[in-house]
Design a protein around this motif. Structure first.
Motif, PDB file in Angstrom:
ATOM      1  N   PHE A 115       6.960 -25.983  -6.164  1.00  0.00           N
ATOM      2  CA  PHE A 115       8.026 -25.406  -5.351  1.00  0.00           C
ATOM      3  C   PHE A 115       7.501 -25.106  -3.953  1.00  0.00           C
ATOM      4  N   VAL A 116       8.383 -25.175  -2.988  1.00  0.00           N
ATOM      5  CA  VAL A 116       8.107 -24.747  -1.621  1.00  0.00           C
ATOM      6  C   VAL A 116       8.726 -23.360  -1.447  1.00  0.00           C
ATOM      7  N   THR A 117       7.941 -22.416  -0.958  1.00  0.00           N
ATOM      8  CA  THR A 117       8.435 -21.047  -0.798  1.00  0.00           C
ATOM      9  C   THR A 117       8.324 -20.534   0.631  1.00  0.00           C
ATOM     10  N   GLY A 118       7.721 -21.321   1.519  1.00  0.00           N
ATOM     11  CA  GLY A 118       7.509 -20.884   2.891  1.00  0.00           C
ATOM     12  C   GLY A 118       8.738 -20.343   3.597  1.00  0.00           C
ATOM     13  N   PRO A 119       9.920 -20.997   3.473  1.00  0.00           N
ATOM     14  CA  PRO A 119      11.091 -20.474   4.175  1.00  0.00           C
ATOM     15  C   PRO A 119      11.472 -19.051   3.782  1.00  0.00           C
ATOM     16  N   LEU A 120      10.953 -18.557   2.643  1.00  0.00           N
ATOM     17  CA  LEU A 120      11.296 -17.206   2.194  1.00  0.00           C
ATOM     18  C   LEU A 120      10.309 -16.157   2.705  1.00  0.00           C
ATOM     19  N   MET A 121       9.304 -16.572   3.467  1.00  0.00           N
ATOM     20  CA  MET A 121       8.264 -15.622   3.850  1.00  0.00           C
ATOM     21  C   MET A 121       8.788 -14.490   4.710  1.00  0.00           C
ATOM     22  N   ARG A 122       9.831 -14.733   5.483  1.00  0.00           N
ATOM     23  CA  ARG A 122      10.379 -13.637   6.294  1.00  0.00           C
ATOM     24  C   ARG A 122      10.862 -12.495   5.418  1.00  0.00           C
ATOM     25  N   VAL A 123      11.340 -12.841   4.226  1.00  0.00           N
ATOM     26  CA  VAL A 123      11.788 -11.803   3.301  1.00  0.00           C
ATOM     27  C   VAL A 123      10.597 -11.106   2.675  1.00  0.00           C
ATOM     28  N   VAL A 124       9.687 -11.879   2.105  1.00  0.00           N
ATOM     29  CA  VAL A 124       8.609 -11.312   1.308  1.00  0.00           C
ATOM     30  C   VAL A 124       7.621 -10.541   2.165  1.00  0.00           C
ATOM     31  N   THR A 125       7.286 -11.033   3.348  1.00  0.00           N
ATOM     32  CA  THR A 125       6.293 -10.337   4.156  1.00  0.00           C
ATOM     33  C   THR A 125       6.861  -9.083   4.779  1.00  0.00           C
ATOM     34  N   ARG A 126       8.170  -8.952   4.853  1.00  0.00           N
ATOM     35  CA  ARG A 126       8.793  -7.715   5.322  1.00  0.00           C
ATOM     36  C   ARG A 126       9.265  -6.879   4.141  1.00  0.00           C
ATOM     37  N   ASP A 127       8.958  -7.321   2.923  1.00  0.00           N
ATOM     38  CA  ASP A 127       9.528  -6.731   1.723  1.00  0.00           C
ATOM     39  C   ASP A 127       8.532  -5.833   1.006  1.00  0.00           C
ATOM     40  N   SER A 128       7.607  -5.224   1.772  1.00  0.00           N
ATOM     41  CA  SER A 128       6.647  -4.342   1.139  1.00  0.00           C
ATOM     42  C   SER A 128       7.373  -3.216   0.420  1.00  0.00           C
ATOM     43  N   HIS A 129       6.988  -2.977  -0.789  1.00  0.00           N
ATOM     44  CA  HIS A 129       7.669  -1.968  -1.587  1.00  0.00           C
ATOM     45  C   HIS A 129       7.260  -0.564  -1.155  1.00  0.00           C
ATOM     46  N   PHE A 130       8.150   0.373  -1.402  1.00  0.00           N
ATOM     47  CA  PHE A 130       7.868   1.766  -1.098  1.00  0.00           C
ATOM     48  C   PHE A 130       8.566   2.638  -2.124  1.00  0.00           C
ATOM     49  N   LEU A 131       8.196   3.907  -2.128  1.00  0.00           N
ATOM     50  CA  LEU A 131       8.830   4.895  -2.991  1.00  0.00           C
ATOM     51  C   LEU A 131       9.640   5.862  -2.139  1.00  0.00           C
ATOM     52  N   LEU A 132      10.743   6.296  -2.677  1.00  0.00           N
ATOM     53  CA  LEU A 132      11.567   7.304  -2.021  1.00  0.00           C
ATOM     54  C   LEU A 132      11.811   8.428  -3.016  1.00  0.00           C
ATOM     55  N   LEU A 133      11.468   9.651  -2.625  1.00  0.00           N
ATOM     56  CA  LEU A 133      11.684  10.827  -3.467  1.00  0.00           C
ATOM     57  C   LEU A 133      12.773  11.679  -2.841  1.00  0.00           C
ATOM     58  N   ALA A 134      13.913  11.752  -3.514  1.00  0.00           N
ATOM     59  CA  ALA A 134      15.034  12.578  -3.075  1.00  0.00           C
ATOM     60  C   ALA A 134      14.928  13.932  -3.762  1.00  0.00           C
ATOM     61  N   LEU A 135      14.767  14.990  -2.967  1.00  0.00           N
ATOM     62  CA  LEU A 135      14.476  16.315  -3.486  1.00  0.00           C
ATOM     63  C   LEU A 135      15.582  17.305  -3.162  1.00  0.00           C
TER      64      LEU A 135
END
Length: 385
Positions: A115-135
């Motif tokens: 598979f070729v996945t390069g065109p999706l790199m804009r999504v994945v490289t900006r798609d770093s996961h994070f946590l959100l805590l609503a208190l």
């Protein structure tokens, strides 16, 4: 259809046997757009892909079976009303997956043994996961998020509200606490009984005990995790939580608002600017590190050298030019690429492999403006050794 994550990309990269692999990409339009050509362009792309598969020696029945999921999507009028900015679909015999992504993609199909996945790199490289805590006193919620969405996590051994810690079954002249057993990690938790719980006017000490139990429970739940966490809550609540938090990756910036009436979409909208600033800071530090290593043998802006290092698992951080992306510079709309058979696309294939190899070995990839890539080429990387 699924939302793309880095784990999805890793799965796609591992599916590289000798069978026919088809990667399909199409720029699409969101609901409300007056453009109605997406299904037509998808149909034309599939027609061209059929011809390319026939050229590879596949029989008509094999081609029809392989592309059947894409043909079903072509006829699904409802699906086309719920597109994002780009559509990607990957097919191999007996398997397929598709993704709606919030970035535009080239109109492109590839056929080969991977598979070729390069065109999706804009999504994945900006798609770093994070946590959100609503208190808040009423509700504690933990979310895992990316650039596209938030998903609430099921908490274990973490009180979900102040009332889970402070209760008052009957007025008493004194206060007492008893320990409740816990079936998970972290042991029991104290439930406090005393005046003030019935009318919601909880004592400050009780609020601090509640937040301490939340922090301790999350410390166990998130043991070994390194995702950045953004806090959402009223200023006093957030400040009190910071004082007892044991999670080492809480961001300094926060969102000061009552989160009780905010669903995942509104929380994401409020928190993403905070996360984006933090991620930009990481990117700039990575670029400074590349600059310090360039010329020492531990960094390179030569794509061939980078690709070889990525295969060996040596690439720590990879920068790739994504504005414009390699595939977009050499692709006319509707082009079908036979992998390994067209010299014009060889640099794109090499860069695509370098990206997937870097990710599969735990490296970081940043898709940046072409002017940000050192040496003026399409890629730059710092090495682990």
């Amino acid at each position: 259809m699924d939302i793309l994550t880095r784990a999805d990309l890793d799965d796609l990269a591992r599916q590289n046997d000798a069978s026919a692999h088809v990667s399909l990409f199409l720029p699409t339009h969101r609901l409300g757009s007056e453009d109605r050509t997406d299904p037509v362009r998808w149909k034309n792309l599939l027609t061209s892909t059929e011809s390319a598969l026939a050229d590879r020696g596949l029989r008509r029945g094999e081609v029809e079976e392989l592309l059947a999921p894409a043909r079903m999507l072509q006829e699904d009028a409802l699906a086309w009303q719920h597109m994002s900015d780009g559509l990607a679909m990957f097919l191999r015999p007996g398997w397929h997956s598709s993704y709606r992504v919030p970035v535009s993609l080239p109109e492109l199909a590839t056929v080969g043994e991977r598979f070729v996945t390069g065109p999706l790199m804009r999504v994945v490289t900006r798609d770093s996961h994070f946590l959100l805590l609503a208190l808040s006193q009423r509700h504690v919620r933990l979310f895992e998020g990316n650039m596209q969405r938030l998903e609430e996590l099921e908490l274990r051994d973490v009180p979900g509200s102040l009332r889970a810690v402070v209760e008052a079954p009957q007025p008493r002249a004194d206060s007492m606490a008893r320990t409740l057993s816990s079936g998970g990690r972290g042991g029991g938790r104290a439930v406090f009984y005393g005046y003030g719980a019935a009318d919601g006017n909880f004592k400050k000490e009780e609020m601090h005990e509640f937040l301490r139990q939340v922090a301790n429970g999350l410390g166990e739940y998130l043991r070994g995790e390194s995702l950045p966490m953004v806090l959402v809550g009223l200023a006093e609540t957030v400040a009190a939580y910071r004082a007892v938090s044991t999670y080492p990756h809480v961001l300094e910036e926060e969102v000061r608002t009552n989160p009780d009436q905010l669903g995942p979409e509104k929380l994401h909208e409020a928190a993403w600017p905070v996360i984006e600033v933090a991620l930009d800071g990481e990117r700039l530090r990575a670029m400074d590190r590349f600059g310090a290593l360039h010329g020492t043998g531990q960094a390179s802006d030569e794509t061939a050298q980078i690709a070889e290092a990525a295969t060996q698992g040596r690439v720590d951080t990879l920068f790739v030019a994504a504005e414009p992306w390699c595939w977009e510079q050499v692709t006319d709309g509707g082009r079908v690429v036979q992998l390994g058979m067209d010299e014009a696309f060889a640099p794109c294939e090499q860069l695509d492999r370098a990206i997937t190899d870097t990710l599969s070995h735990g490296g970081q990839v940043y898709a940046v403006q072409a002017a940000e890539v050192a040496g003026g080429g399409t890629a730059a990387a710092s090495f682990r050794y």
